[in-house]
Design an enzyme around this catalytic site. Structure first.
Site, short mmCIF file in Angstrom:
data_model
loop_
_atom_site.label_atom_id
_atom_site.label_comp_id
_atom_site.label_asym_id
_atom_site.label_seq_id
_atom_site.Cartn_x
_atom_site.Cartn_y
_atom_site.Cartn_z
N GLU A 40 13.00 -15.06 3.59
CA GLU A 40 12.77 -16.08 4.71
C GLU A 40 14.12 -16.50 5.30
OE1 GLU A 40 9.87 -16.39 5.89
OE2 GLU A 40 8.91 -15.18 4.09
N THR B 268 -17.87 -21.20 27.34
CA THR B 268 -19.27 -21.75 26.92
C THR B 268 -19.52 -23.20 27.47
OG1 THR B 268 -19.33 -20.01 25.38
CG2 THR B 268 -20.95 -21.69 25.17
N GLY C 277 -13.02 -22.09 25.95
CA GLY C 277 -13.82 -22.97 26.27
C GLY C 277 -14.80 -22.43 27.74
N GLY D 299 -11.84 -15.16 29.80
CA GLY D 299 -10.87 -15.49 28.95
C GLY D 299 -10.66 -15.29 27.61
#
Ligand code: ADP
Ligand code: MG
Ligand code: ZN
Length: 601
Positions: A423, A207, A205, A200
């Site tokens: 923008e 570990t 997550g 992944g």
């Protein structure tokens, strides 16, 4: 780092300082202050010089002049040619005293090299020791081959700490059960997988999940990172693997966790420097070890990677990492759960709505969310508040997502105007096009990452697939800024380069990866996936001909040109809004969704 290593480092620093002081003392004995040749000649001209002693060096013609001035001061002057200086001095009618060439300096010639050698040796030992001190207490110096695995007994992290990831947890249930009671499985002759590969994106997550398994089953957890194996000395990695597995066998049932396994387990035979390198030996040893222990010895090897595609297929064979679990980035519900986990020890104000935060953070991983809440806490602490407000989270969101706003940077009015229109151009397209947007914020405050402003949409739903229509609209939105500049200023700036890059990238992916172009067809021409295999790519050429390549380029151009035209028409149709939006931005610098949408009425 262990005590021993620290001690040696101190000794090393001490010796280094000592040597430096001695060298300085031996070369620089005498008065200090810089006295130049020019000053000396000026002083002689003025008749201020009383006496000159010439001290030639060991390596003539360099040397030093010791000059006594009329007021009794002494000056040292280092010269490159004493013979020449002697003539100059004599020409001023001063009779210099020439000293003998000194005895060779025993310190520099004899002791210094010895000391240097000593320093190097001590340094090397301390390096080795520091590397190995992790698990051995640092007493021994030469335990190169010892594994550097960190042993933690489970119990610190449990599945409760892992939010979301329901399916992943379910998949791991039986592993936990097995670790708790291996006998139960051996009795009925069940075969439990030896290796589990967690795959992944970074920060999802993996570990954490591996640790939680160990914690849940309450077994020892040996963790080591693939990059730890990659050492400069051949054979070290392999012996570390051997050591690690031996240690684990003594502690079964237990978990061995190899983080970032791709560092060792890349497809073999693709390296640049020829076949049998260190990495390969390490990988081979790992495979041997995994084949070597019986199925139910009670050791589960877990590994994590974010690049399954580059792993050597050999490690995925049965009896090795035969269980693969994909750890995916969280969806809205998962994000909310993760936020709840990490908000547990953080006091939140009443106005904080984690559900809404979860909705606005599509694409964030668990690590990002943890970071977001942490930044918010820092924000609150900065303002001496003991609780986090929604406003803090909003601010951190921009910081984590885009880079902190930098109000301090001074920008000219003209630049500001251009940015405002740029923008506004993006924002209008976000609003009008159905598959993208709506707007969350539009801002012309420069960001920490170097953008002059930003337009942030509010993705309302997570979607698994991108569609052709949505990708086209993405391209249009990207081009919106540039188009607005062109309409209003009749000139364009370099500020749109990253927009253009993004539009091109999306268009290229449409053509070469997703088969969205009729002329090119449903064929993958994408080569980016293989960029890791430099070695192989050098040997191979492109998989398609020049003719196809140019056709692809033509197709990309057609897509982008088409989007440009369509987007320009939309912006021209809403030119009034464009002006109004730019004006509002110039006034307020940052506007939210309601303010922006009101412009369309
Ligand atoms: P990975 O190993 O996949 O790169 P980590 O397990 O190291 O990711 O995750 C980093 C941090 O992100 C964790 O320490 C944790 O704080 C947070 N995190 C990630 N996923 C989750 C999750 N599902 N639940 C709770 N926290 C998470
Ligand atoms: Mg990790
Ligand atoms: Zn832009």
């Amino acid at each position: 780092m262990g005590k021993g290593a620290k001690g040696i480092n101190l000794t090393f620093i001490f010796i280094l300082v000592l040597v430096l002081v001695l060298v300085w003392a031996s070369t620089n004995s005498g008065s200090s202050g810089s006295y130049t040749k020019g000053q000396f000649i000026a002083d002689m001209e003025a008749g201020l010089v009383v006496d000159v002693e010439i001290h030639p060096n060991v390596q003539v013609p360099t040397g030093m002049l010791r000059i006594t001035l009329r007021d009794g001061d002494q000056r040292n002057l280092y010269v490159s040619d004493v013979v020449e200086m002697q003539e100059v001095v004599t020409s001023y009618r001063i009779d210099p005293i020439v000293k003998d060439v000194p005895q060779e300096n025993w310190f520099i010639t004899e002791l210094l090299p010895l000391l240097m050698l000593l320093v190097v040796v001590v340094f090397m030992f301390s390096m080795m020791n520091a590397q190995n001190a992790g698990n051995s207490g640092g007493g021994k110096m030469m335990n190169f081959g010892k594994s550097r695995a960190r042993l933690t007994t489970g119990g610190e992290v449990t599945l409760k700490d892992v939010a979301g990831l329901c399916e992943e947890k379910e998949d791991l249930e039986e592993i936990i059960d097995f670790l708790k009671d291996p006998a139960k499985y051996t009795k009925v002759g069940a075969r439990i997988p030896k290796g589990v590969l967690l795959e992944g994106a970074p920060g999802t997550g993996k570990t954490l999940l591996a640790k939680a398994i160990a914690g849940e089953a309450n077994v020892p957890f040996f963790s080591i990172s693939g990059s730890d194996f990659v050492e400069m000395f051949v054979g070290v990695g392999a012996s570390r693997v051997r050591d690690l597995f031996a240690e684990a066998k003594k502690n079964a049932p237990c978990i061995i966790f190899i983080d970032e396994i791709d560092a060792v387990a890349r497809r073999r035979g693709t390296g640049m420097g020829g076949g049998h390198d260190e990495r390969e030996q390490t990988l081979n040893q790992m495979l041997v070890e995994m084949d070597g222990f019986g199925t139910n010895e009670g050791i589960i090897v877990m590994a994590a990677t974010n690049r399954v595609d580059i792993l050597d297929p050999a490690i995925l064979r049965p009896g090795r990492f035969d269980r693969k679990i994909s750890v995916s980035p969280p969806d809205v519900k998962g994000r909310e759960e993760i936020l709840n986990v990490h908000a547990k020890n953080k006091p939140l104000a009443e106005d904080v709505d984690l559900k809404q935060v979860a909705q606005t953070t599509a694409g964030f991983t668990g690590a990002d969310l943890e970071n977001l809440l942490n930044e918010s806490a820092i924000q609150a602490a900065k303002e001496n508040r003991a609780y986090i407000r929604q406003e803090d989270i909003k601010k951190s969101f921009i910081k984590v997502g885009i880079g902190a706003e930098k109000k301090s940077r001074i920008i000219s009015e003209k630049e500001k105007r251009i940015t405002a229109y740029h923008e506004a151009g993006h924002a209008i397209l976000f609003h009008i096009l159905p598959e993208v947007g709506p707007i969350y914020t539009v801002s012309i405050i420069p960001t920490g990452l170097g953008a002059a402003g930003y337009t942030m949409p509010l993705p309302e739903k997570d979607e698994m697939f991108n569609t052709k229509g949505r990708m086209l609209q993405d391209i249009m939105v990207s081009l919106g800024g540039r188009i607005a500049e062109e309409i209003i200023f009749d000139d364009v700036t370099t500020g749109a380069s990253s927009d253009i890059k993004k539009a091109t990238k999306v268009a290229r992916a449409m053509v070469t990866r997703y088969g969205f172009s009729e002329n090119i067809g449903v064929i993958n021409y994408d080569e980016e996936d293989n960029e890791v295999f430099i070695g192989r790519d050098l040997a191979h050429t492109r998989s398609h001909s020049e003719a196809v390549a140019s056709e692809i380029d033509m197709e990309i151009k057609t897509i982008v040109d088409d989007c440009y035209k369509k987007a320009k028409k939309i912006i021209l149709d809403h030119e009034k809004v464009l002006h109004a939006c730019a004006e509002l931005l110039l006034e307020k610098e940052k506007i939210g969704r309601e303010e922006f949408e009101a412009l369309f009425e």
